[in-house]
Design a protein around this motif. Structure first.
Motif, PDB file in Angstrom:
ATOM      1  N   VAL A 122      35.433  39.385  49.559  1.00 25.43           N
ATOM      2  CA  VAL A 122      36.479  40.397  49.643  1.00 25.43           C
ATOM      3  C   VAL A 122      36.379  40.956  51.062  1.00 25.43           C
ATOM      4  O   VAL A 122      35.504  41.767  51.352  1.00 25.43           O
ATOM      5  CB  VAL A 122      36.294  41.493  48.570  1.00 25.43           C
ATOM      6  N   ILE A 123      37.246  40.476  51.941  1.00 22.52           N
ATOM      7  CA  ILE A 123      37.098  40.714  53.377  1.00 22.52           C
ATOM      8  C   ILE A 123      37.970  41.883  53.820  1.00 22.52           C
ATOM      9  O   ILE A 123      39.183  41.748  54.006  1.00 22.52           O
ATOM     10  CB  ILE A 123      37.416  39.432  54.167  1.00 22.52           C
ATOM     11  N   ALA A 129      36.523  37.264  62.225  1.00 26.64           N
ATOM     12  CA  ALA A 129      35.219  36.590  62.285  1.00 26.64           C
ATOM     13  C   ALA A 129      34.687  36.317  60.886  1.00 26.64           C
ATOM     14  O   ALA A 129      34.103  35.253  60.630  1.00 26.64           O
ATOM     15  CB  ALA A 129      34.224  37.431  63.083  1.00 26.64           C
ATOM     16  N   SER A 130      34.887  37.250  59.971  1.00 21.82           N
ATOM     17  CA  SER A 130      34.437  37.045  58.597  1.00 21.82           C
ATOM     18  C   SER A 130      35.246  35.945  57.924  1.00 21.82           C
ATOM     19  O   SER A 130      34.689  35.099  57.212  1.00 21.82           O
ATOM     20  CB  SER A 130      34.541  38.352  57.810  1.00 21.82           C
ATOM     21  N   VAL A 131      36.550  35.946  58.145  1.00 18.09           N
ATOM     22  CA  VAL A 131      37.389  34.868  57.609  1.00 18.09           C
ATOM     23  C   VAL A 131      36.906  33.530  58.144  1.00 18.09           C
ATOM     24  O   VAL A 131      36.751  32.556  57.394  1.00 18.09           O
ATOM     25  CB  VAL A 131      38.882  35.106  57.947  1.00 18.09           C
ATOM     26  N   GLY A 143      43.962  35.017  48.504  1.00 18.16           N
ATOM     27  CA  GLY A 143      45.019  36.021  48.454  1.00 18.16           C
ATOM     28  C   GLY A 143      44.896  37.046  49.557  1.00 18.16           C
ATOM     29  O   GLY A 143      43.856  37.191  50.198  1.00 18.16           O
ATOM     30  N   LEU A 144      45.995  37.740  49.774  1.00 19.63           N
ATOM     31  CA  LEU A 144      46.072  38.811  50.755  1.00 19.63           C
ATOM     32  C   LEU A 144      46.597  40.054  50.047  1.00 19.63           C
ATOM     33  O   LEU A 144      47.639  40.003  49.389  1.00 19.63           O
ATOM     34  CB  LEU A 144      47.022  38.436  51.897  1.00 19.63           C
ATOM     35  N   THR A 158      43.268  43.359  53.032  1.00 17.40           N
ATOM     36  CA  THR A 158      42.066  42.728  52.492  1.00 17.40           C
ATOM     37  C   THR A 158      42.407  41.286  52.149  1.00 17.40           C
ATOM     38  O   THR A 158      43.422  41.019  51.495  1.00 17.40           O
ATOM     39  CB  THR A 158      41.568  43.459  51.232  1.00 17.40           C
ATOM     40  N   ILE A 159      41.565  40.374  52.587  1.00 17.45           N
ATOM     41  CA  ILE A 159      41.716  38.957  52.263  1.00 17.45           C
ATOM     42  C   ILE A 159      40.664  38.585  51.226  1.00 17.45           C
ATOM     43  O   ILE A 159      39.499  38.968  51.341  1.00 17.45           O
ATOM     44  CB  ILE A 159      41.574  38.070  53.517  1.00 17.45           C
ATOM     45  N   ILE A 160      41.083  37.845  50.231  1.00 19.27           N
ATOM     46  CA  ILE A 160      40.183  37.303  49.215  1.00 19.27           C
ATOM     47  C   ILE A 160      39.995  35.820  49.521  1.00 19.27           C
ATOM     48  O   ILE A 160      40.964  35.092  49.726  1.00 19.27           O
ATOM     49  CB  ILE A 160      40.779  37.450  47.793  1.00 19.27           C
ATOM     50  N   MET A 161      38.731  35.394  49.554  1.00 16.05           N
ATOM     51  CA  MET A 161      38.423  33.969  49.727  1.00 16.05           C
ATOM     52  C   MET A 161      37.457  33.585  48.617  1.00 16.05           C
ATOM     53  O   MET A 161      36.679  34.416  48.135  1.00 16.05           O
ATOM     54  CB  MET A 161      37.836  33.696  51.111  1.00 16.05           C
ATOM     55  N   GLN A 162      37.497  32.311  48.217  1.00 17.52           N
ATOM     56  CA  GLN A 162      36.712  31.871  47.064  1.00 17.52           C
ATOM     57  C   GLN A 162      36.109  30.503  47.315  1.00 17.52           C
ATOM     58  O   GLN A 162      36.721  29.642  47.949  1.00 17.52           O
ATOM     59  CB  GLN A 162      37.612  31.828  45.833  1.00 17.52           C
TER      60      GLN A 162
END
Length: 185
Positions: A122-123, A129-131, A143-144, A158-162
């Protein structure tokens, strides 16, 4: 930059608190506005490690703690028990030097070994840099969420990555694997 990874300990809390304080005051990774003190950070550490989640520190050759990472429950309802959320925080001098990538890689290995099947990032602030470090580790965009926080005089997304861990969702988890012991309802 040369460093080692090891389990974080309570004796690391003063430095961890300082790293997190800098991030809260100057960054967007955390949406906290007031940095917690050492007692609160020690309490958070004890809750996370007390449930068996990994909490890792990166230490340079002089013994200086450069950053830390941990996994924790994404949500506490029982059906989420095979999914963890990662968190990574670095001292300013450690950023852009591979420390975050190493911490994330180790966290992925440990969570996979514990039987978790999904990891989510959960960025906060959609921090580039985290992405990038999550994308390099194989995370996919999930998702965004626009305007989820207001900090430093601006709205933050906030960006969600999985990332699927181990067999991901291709098979049912085996009864008795570690995450089954985390939540009982």
């Amino acid at each position: 930059m040369s460093f080692i990874l090891r389990d974080a300990t309570l004796s690391d809390i003063p430095v961890i608190t300082g790293i997190y304080r800098e991030s809260v005051l100057n960054g967007v990774a955390s949406y906290e506005m007031t940095p917690p003190g050492e007692a609160e950070m020690a309490s958070r550490f004890s809750v996370i490690t007390g449930k068996g989640y990994p909490y890792i520190a990166a230490i340079d050759t002089d013994g200086v703690l450069l950053g830390y990472a941990y996994a924790s429950a994404f949500r506490t309802r029982t059906a989420y028990r095979f999914m963890v959320e990662d968190s990574i925080y670095l001292a300013p001098e450690a950023r852009g030097r591979g420390v975050g990538k190493a911490l994330l890689s180790e966290l992925i290995l440990r969570c996979t070994d514990l039987g978790f099947r999904q990891m989510v990032a959960v960025i906060g602030g959609a921090h580039p840099a985290s992405v990038a470090v999550h994308r390099a580790a194989g995370f996919e965009h999930g998702g965004l969420m626009k305007g989820t926080g207001f900090k430093h005089g601006r709205w933050l997304d906030t960006i969600i990555m999985q990332l699927a861990l181990g067999e991901g969702l291709t098979s049912d988890p085996e009864p008795g694997l570690y995450p089954d012991t985390l939540y009982r309802s």
